[in-house]
Scaffold this active site. Structure first.
Site, PDB file in Angstrom:
ATOM      1  N   LYS A  34       0.865  -1.177   0.000  1.00 29.74           N
ATOM      2  CA  LYS A  34       0.000   0.000   0.000  1.00 29.74           C
ATOM      3  C   LYS A  34       0.904   1.230   0.000  1.00 29.74           C
ATOM      4  CE  LYS A  34      -3.828   1.805   2.873  1.00 29.74           C
ATOM      5  NZ  LYS A  34      -4.660   1.485   4.046  1.00 29.74           N
ATOM      6  N   SER A  74      -9.492   1.216   3.203  1.00 25.15           N
ATOM      7  CA  SER A  74      -8.715   2.025   2.292  1.00 25.15           C
ATOM      8  C   SER A  74      -7.664   1.229   1.518  1.00 25.15           C
ATOM      9  CB  SER A  74      -8.016   3.149   3.063  1.00 25.15           C
ATOM     10  OG  SER A  74      -7.148   2.623   4.042  1.00 25.15           O
ATOM     11  N   SER A  95      -9.395  -1.050   7.484  1.00 22.45           N
ATOM     12  CA  SER A  95      -8.957  -0.895   6.096  1.00 22.45           C
ATOM     13  C   SER A  95      -8.287  -2.098   5.450  1.00 22.45           C
ATOM     14  CB  SER A  95      -8.014   0.293   5.983  1.00 22.45           C
ATOM     15  OG  SER A  95      -8.776   1.442   5.800  1.00 22.45           O
TER      16      SER A  95
HETATM   17  N1  GLN Z   1     -12.960   3.592   6.975  1.00 22.12           N
HETATM   18  C1  GLN Z   1     -12.214   4.015   8.118  1.00 22.12           C
HETATM   19  C2  GLN Z   1     -11.811   5.462   7.991  1.00 22.12           C
HETATM   20  O1  GLN Z   1     -12.060   6.033   6.955  1.00 22.12           O
HETATM   21  C3  GLN Z   1     -11.036   3.115   8.351  1.00 22.12           C
HETATM   22  C4  GLN Z   1      -9.857   3.465   7.549  1.00 22.12           C
HETATM   23  C5  GLN Z   1      -8.616   2.666   7.863  1.00 22.12           C
HETATM   24  O2  GLN Z   1      -8.675   1.633   8.525  1.00 22.12           O
HETATM   25  N2  GLN Z   1      -7.488   3.190   7.405  1.00 22.12           N
HETATM   26  O3  GLN Z   1     -11.262   6.027   8.883  1.00 22.12           O
END
Ligand code: GLN
Length: 473
Positions: A71, A146, A170
């Site tokens: 990532k 994400s 994410s």
């Molecule tokens: N969807 C969550 C957020 O937008 C989790 C994101 C993540 O785990 N990086 O904060």
């Protein structure tokens, strides 16, 4: 990339396949991506490394010669690292972070940096400055976020595994939406040195792969103590691959699986049916399934979005257009430079969260929002501690639905945030959790997660492996 890491390792060891063949295929698949998966390809170095590996190395560990992706939140020396943001579009780090240097040391080969929601903020991978990533199983659907680029790269055959991050789900959500495995370790188990920060008390590097064994192969190389991260637990490296390989049938006997019935009934019909089927399979294989109660979990979303945005507003203050990355204005005064660089460099979602976090931390609101959210966080951790008195792991949905259409949630950010209901409690409590694929809903994969006790990551992986063994996919 049909095989899992361990089987491929045996093929490499017995010279039935070469690392160069694997990497060549991975690069070809990366270039043919239909999903906008990659931000940067590292083709040239990957091919050189693979050749070197075939010539010089003994395949003495399962990651040696295996192609993988990162990532774009992981710092990589000399390889552009953007965090999915315009503000870092030209940032070439001068050093490797813990994850990339550990995986280099293991001999795995980086094919490229994959897209993600900007700074990890999102659940669909639609918030990337490089455009949305699509789900390889259906190009009209989101891959989850994400770490959407990570799951897409595995499905498209450009990596055997990918490193995602998980701040509030994410890695588990994209794994769930794409039918693969995503593991969020206990907070502190993997060093965060060189992982671009979103919310430091929640962020955790999280491997994604096709099986529990894949995850185990990666985790063994990511768990050395690291003095460069003060929050690293500094435990001895994980040893789990051998145990998983010698797992006997019947390993689930006498294991206690806790679950909250109301979590299941709140899911879509087909998701709920798959969850009930999975619980049935646990029972059939000798585990006992017990009801547990997690009453504070219903408050997790507001608490998370106060804590995560507060930390983000502080972490992201370093992007000022001066030190690195994007600079908008060369004229005007210093403040104009800060202001314009941040205005043009950050995307809408990131700006929204910086403002939310700055508000919660401002004097007069700090007690009402930030401190209150920290108290809720404690209550959630207490709920889990209580639950673990009667079970070994907690079984829960990852998401109430399977992958939805691109753009479906754009008009309703609250619904998007509520989507994280089942993943967020794990990060707030610092626990390990693994998302496993199981069943389908609306023609797309679905599954469940198992949540373990803090720093009992190995026990959790063994139970997940026991389930996987009894359910041949
Ligand atoms: N969807 C969550 C957020 O937008 C989790 C994101 C993540 O785990 N990086 O904060």
């Amino acid at each position: 990339m049909k095989n899992d890491i361990y089987k491929t390792h045996l093929l490499l060891k017995n010279k039935k396949v070469s690392s160069l063949e694997l990497v060549t295929e991975a690069v070809k698949n990366a270039k043919n991506s239909k999903c906008n998966t990659f931000i940067s390809l590292t083709e040239e170095t990957a091919l050189i490394e693979a050749e070197k590996c075939d010539k010089e190395k003994i395949f003495n560990n399962p990651l040696m010669g295996i192609p993988y992706t990162l990532k774009d939140l992981f710092i990589t020396e000399g390889v552009r690292t953007t965090a999915g943001s315009k503000i870092l579009f030209n940032y070439n780090p001068p050093y490797d972070g813990y994850v990339s240097s550990a995986l280099k040391k293991a001999g795995s080969i980086l094919v490229g940096k994959v897209s993600c929601d900007e700074f990890g903020m999102g659940s669909t991978n639609e918030n990337s400055a490089f455009g949305p990533v699509k789900n390889p199983l259906d190009l009209n659907k989101v891959p989850g976020g994400s770490s959407g680029g990570s799951s897409a790269s595995i499905l498209e055959g450009s990596s055997f595994f990918s490193m995602g991050t998980d701040t509030g789900g994410s890695a588990r959500l994209p794994a769930n939406f794409c039918g693969i495995v995503g593991f969020k370790p206990s907070y502190g188990r993997v060093s965060r040195f060189g992982q671009i920060a979103y919310a430091s008390s929640l962020d955790q590097a999280s491997p994604m792969g096709k099986s529990v064994l894949d995850i185990a192969c990666v985790m063994e190389h990511l768990t050395s103590p690291d003095p460069k991260d003060a929050t690293n637990a500094k435990l001895p490296p994980m040893k789990i691959v051998h145990d998983l390989l010698s797992l006997k049938s019947g390993s689930l006997k006498n294991k206690k699986i806790g679950f909250c019935p109301e979590f299941i009934s709140a899911c879509d019909k087909e998701v709920a049916a798959s969850l009930n089927d999975a619980l049935h399979l646990f029972r059939k294989n000798g585990a006992s399934v017990v009801e547990v109660s997690l009453p504070s979990v219903k408050n997790c979303v507001p608490a998370y979005y106060v804590i995560a945005t507060s930390e983000a507003s502080s972490n992201l203050s370093r992007y000022d257009g001066i030190h690195f990355g994007f600079r908008k204005s060369h004229q005007g005064n210093l403040e104009d430079t800060y202001c314009e660089s941040r205005t043009f460099g950050f995307g809408e979602e990131v700006k929204k969260r910086i403002m939310l976090g700055t508000f919660s931390l401002s004097s007069g609101y700090y007690d009402a929002y930030y401190i209150k959210a920290c108290k809720v966080r404690r209550l959630i951790a207490n709920d889990f501690n209580e639950a673990f008195k009667s079970c070994d792991v907690v079984f829960s949905p990852v998401c109430a639905t399977s992958a939805f259409n691109l753009g479906a949630m754009n008009s309703d950010p609250m619904q998007m945030y509520m989507n994280d209901l089942y993943t967020i409690p794990v990060n707030l409590a610092g626990l390990p959790a693994i998302a496993l694929p199981f069943g389908q809903s609306q023609g797309m994969p679905t599954g469940f997660q198992l949540i373990g006790q803090a720093f009992k990551d190995e026990d959790l992986l063994m139970i997940a492996g026991g389930f996987e063994q009894n359910f041949s996919r």
